[in-house]
Design an enzyme around this catalytic site. Sequence first.
Site, PDB file in Angstrom:
ATOM      1  N   ARG A 134       1.138  -1.382  -0.065  1.00 32.84           N
ATOM      2  CA  ARG A 134       0.224   0.693   0.274  1.00 32.84           C
ATOM      3  C   ARG A 134       1.170   1.419   0.066  1.00 32.84           C
ATOM      4  NH1 ARG A 134      -0.835   1.447   5.418  1.00 32.84           N
ATOM      5  NH2 ARG A 134       0.033   0.234   6.834  1.00 32.84           N
ATOM      6  N   THR A 135       0.026   2.711  -0.500  1.00 32.25           N
ATOM      7  CA  THR A 135       1.365   3.500  -0.378  1.00 32.25           C
ATOM      8  C   THR A 135       1.463   3.922   0.903  1.00 32.25           C
ATOM      9  OG1 THR A 135      -0.077   3.961  -2.343  1.00 32.25           O
ATOM     10  CG2 THR A 135       0.967   5.591  -1.484  1.00 32.25           C
ATOM     11  N   LEU A 136       3.006   4.268   1.518  1.00 36.01           N
ATOM     12  CA  LEU A 136       3.424   4.674   2.307  1.00 36.01           C
ATOM     13  C   LEU A 136       3.734   6.411   2.817  1.00 36.01           C
ATOM     14  CD1 LEU A 136       5.178   1.311   3.282  1.00 36.01           C
ATOM     15  CD2 LEU A 136       2.925   2.158   3.644  1.00 36.01           C
TER      16      LEU A 136
END
Lengths: 271, 245
Positions: free
Chosen positions: B22-24
Site C-alpha cells: 500500500r502507499t506509504l
Amino acid sequence: MFRNQYDTDVTTWSPAGRLFQVEYAMEAVKQGSAAIGLRSKTHVVLACVNKSTSELSSHQKKIFKVDDHIGVSIAGLTADGRVLSRYMRNECINYSYTYESPLPVGRLVVQLADKAQVCTQRSWKRPYGVGLLVGGLDESGAHLYYNCPSGNYFEYQAFAIGSRSQAAKTYLERKFETFTDSSRDNLVKDALFALRETLQGEKLTSSVCTIAVVGVGEAFHILDQETVQGLINEFEIVGEEPTPADETAAPDQGSGAAAPGPSEDVAPMDI
Amino acid sequence: MNVSDSTPAMNNLMGSEADSQRTLYPYVTGTSVVGIKYKDGILLAADMGGSYGSTLRYKTVERLKSVGKHSIIGASGEISDFQEIMRNLDDLILYDNMWDDGNSFGPKEVHNYLTRMMYNRRNKFNPLWNSLVLGGVKNGQKYLGTVSMIGVHYEDNHVATGFGNHLARPLLRDEWHENLTFEEGVKLLEKCMRVLLYRDRSAVNKLQIAKITEEGVTISQPYALKTFWGFSAFQNPTAGAEGSW
C-alpha cells in the site's frame, strides 16, 4: 395467437422471425388492469385502476415511488413489477450516492430495458410479464416512458396500458396536444377522465383508482384518497364530459369519501 | 497490489513480502493549488513543479486539467496518483458521453465521484496521495470544491491545497468578493502564488492559470511571476558573522 411448435422456449425463433414467448409476455401486460401516464413540460401524472379481488382484501399496489424524481406504474404480473421497482430504486440510490445527483430518467429506462432484454435471450429465464410506465423529471424536463417485456422502450406524451386501455388511449389521442402546456391540476383531471374511460360505465371513485404526481418542485408522491375523491367530485359536478349511462344512477357522495358498497350494477370485469 | 502474488500457489514464494502493498509515502509531488470563484466562473492556479523530496526535479508538470465539458481539476501531492485519477476520470467522461443522451456530468457529480474514490482508497489503507481542487460551471451554476487524500470534502468560494491553505486562504478571505472580474481574479491569484513562491520551498516560478466559464475551459501557457529580492537586509548577509555563508 395459437399454440405452435415454436413457442415453448424464449430462445426459439419462429420461421416468421418471431419470439412467441416474448409476445406471450406482452399479452400478460394486456390482461392486467389499466395504467395511464401523461406529461406536460413540468409534470408527469401516473394513474391506475386498483381493483381488489374481494372486499376483504386490500388493493394491489401498482404505483411505486422509485426516487424523489421518478415513479412507475405497472400493468401485468405485479410481482415482476415489484421486483423491477426494487431494482430501479437500487439503481437510483447508487447513482445518488456516487454523484450526489438524481439519476436521469432516460438512463434508468435504458438500464431497465437492457435488463428485460437479457430475459429474452437466456434459455433458463423467462421475460418479465409486466409493462412499466416510468414517469420522471430530470435536467431536460419531464419524461414519460413505456418499458415493454420485449426490452423495448418508448417515450410518450401520454400512454395507457392494460385491459381496456384502448378506451383511454382514444381519449388521450384526442387531447394530448394540450398536455405540454397544461397546468398540473388539469393534467390530473385529464388522467382521471382517461381512467374513467377504462372503467366502461362503472363509477369512478377514489377507492378504485390511484393517482400519483411528480413535477418541478414537487417530489413524486401518491395522492391520498380524499384529495382524489375531491377532484373526482369537482369534475363530475361540473359535468364537462357526459357521464356514461349508469343503471343505478349512484347518489352523489354528499358525505365525502364513497363507501365501496356491493357493486350490483357493475359492468362485467376482467379477473 | 499484485493480484497474482496473493494466489495460494504464490504464497510460499512471497516469503518476507507477505504484507499487502500500500502507499506509504509520496515520491514525486506537486505543491499548492489555489482556486476561486469569480463573476463568470472559476479560476485555478498551480505551478508546474514536481519535487522529488527536497529536489525541485521536474519543472513542466501540468497539474491543472480539464474534465469533460464542465469541469477543471487541480492536483497536489503524488503526481503518479494524479495521473491514475485522470485515467479514471477520462474513462468516466467517456462512458458518460457514450450514453449520447444529452445528459452530462457537471462539476458536482465529478466532485462527488472523486470523493467516493478517495474515501474508498483511504478505507483500504491504500490512499491516492493527493489533495484535489475541482471547479466548474454548468447551466450558469458555479461550483468549487476540494477533496483530500482521506476523503474530506467541501465546497467554498475559494479553496486551496497544502501550503495554500495557510498562505493563500487568509489573503482570499480578506480580498475575495462575489463579483471579481477576470482580471481582478487573476491578479488576486497571482498575489497568492507570489507569496507561495517566496515562502514555500517546493514552489517553482512557472505557473499556469486555468479558467472555466459556461463557454468552456482555457488553460494558460506557463509564465513566471516577477519577484523582488532587493531588500537592504539581504545586502552583506554575513556582516555580523564573519566566516558564515
